[in-house]
Design an enzyme around this catalytic site. Structure first.
Site, short mmCIF file in Angstrom:
data_model
loop_
_atom_site.label_atom_id
_atom_site.label_comp_id
_atom_site.label_asym_id
_atom_site.label_seq_id
_atom_site.Cartn_x
_atom_site.Cartn_y
_atom_site.Cartn_z
N CYS A 199 -11.22 71.49 -67.07
CA CYS A 199 -11.73 70.35 -68.25
C CYS A 199 -10.84 69.76 -69.31
O CYS A 199 -10.60 70.77 -70.09
CB CYS A 199 -13.11 71.00 -69.07
SG CYS A 199 -13.72 69.86 -70.14
N TYR A 224 -11.22 68.06 -71.90
CA TYR A 224 -11.80 68.04 -73.09
C TYR A 224 -11.87 69.30 -73.77
O TYR A 224 -11.38 69.71 -74.68
CB TYR A 224 -13.35 67.23 -73.05
CG TYR A 224 -13.13 66.02 -72.48
CD1 TYR A 224 -13.21 64.85 -73.45
CD2 TYR A 224 -13.49 65.62 -71.32
CE1 TYR A 224 -13.05 63.51 -73.10
CE2 TYR A 224 -13.39 64.39 -70.76
CZ TYR A 224 -13.25 63.23 -71.73
OH TYR A 224 -13.19 62.13 -71.33
N CYS A 225 -12.10 70.25 -73.00
CA CYS A 225 -12.13 71.61 -73.52
C CYS A 225 -10.81 72.22 -73.79
O CYS A 225 -10.45 73.06 -74.92
CB CYS A 225 -12.55 72.48 -72.48
SG CYS A 225 -14.48 71.96 -71.65
N ASN A 226 -9.82 71.82 -73.00
CA ASN A 226 -8.40 72.23 -73.39
C ASN A 226 -7.92 71.63 -74.51
O ASN A 226 -7.12 72.31 -75.46
CB ASN A 226 -7.61 71.90 -72.10
CG ASN A 226 -7.78 72.71 -70.92
OD1 ASN A 226 -7.97 73.97 -71.12
ND2 ASN A 226 -7.61 72.24 -69.88
#
Length: 225
Positions: free
Chosen positions: A88, A90-92
């Site tokens: 993901c 966005y998560c990173n």
């Protein structure tokens, strides 16, 4: 640039289908539909909130060593981020922003961790690729996420899309259930009381790392007074 500004810039390029993404409009529409339905379901309203007690947990770090919330809280407050996985973007970006804020958390005696359903091998990859100085704990089957009220099952049409994109969550997570945690950020006091909570069923929206600091500062001031 703020974390959300970076996420918004990435989202605009991704949804525009610009290289290297080249994402068809039908894929974008399916993702939007799933997010809209999760928002409309009201699932986020069932998550743990500020003032609640945080569930206790013991999870393994990327090296297979058990880490308990009780031991972490014995050191001081805990900043906790629920992380969907290495796949993901966005998560990173969120993890990278948290890493940049880590010295500020440490000045306030806080420990920072992330919790993810992904396997230990994928967590090691996340730590390496994002140059993290904090651990990602493995949450098999999203059981801890469920205790916080964050676990949800992907709808069948989104599972089909993920399969078509070779985004194989059962392989990433070592779990056939096709579940994920809603992105969430918590500040938890040493007595396990949640001092700050932010849960958003829209995975493209994340709080700023600096948003945790007032809760940590209030706790530090209360101790000093």
């Amino acid at each position: 640039m703020s974390l959300q500004a970076k996420l918004d810039a990435f989202k605009a390029e991704f949804q525009a289908g610009k290289p290297p993404y080249n994402v068809p409009p039908a894929v974008i529409e399916t993702m939007r539909r799933a997010t809209s339905e999760l928002i409309a379901s009201g699932a986020a309203s069932h998550a743990r909130k500020a003032g609640d007690k945080a569930p206790a947990f013991t999870l393994n770090d990327p090296d297979g060593q058990p880490v308990s919330s009780a031991d972490l809280l014995a050191r001081g407050p805990l900043v906790l981020s629920f992380y969907r996985g290495v796949w993901c973007p966005y998560c990173n970006m969120e993890l990278q922003a948290l890493q940049a804020a880590l010295p500020e958390f440490q000045k306030l005696d806080a420990t920072l961790i992330a919790i993810s359903p992904q396997t230990a091998a994928n967590s090691r990859k996340s730590v390496r690729q994002n140059a993290l100085g904090f651990p990602i704990l493995s949450d098999p089957r999203n059981d801890v996420a469920a205790a916080f009220g964050l676990r949800f099952a992907l709808p069948d049409y989104l599972v089909d899309l993920y399969k078509s994109l070779k985004n194989d969550l059962p392989s990433f997570n070592g779990d056939p259930s096709w579940t994920l945690p809603m992105p969430a950020r918590y500040v938890i006091g040493p007595d396990a009381t949640i001092l700050y909570a932010e849960v958003n069923p829209d995975y493209t929206k994340r709080p700023e790392p600096e948003d945790m600091l007032p809760a940590l500062r209030r706790r530090a001031a209360a101790i000093a007074s």
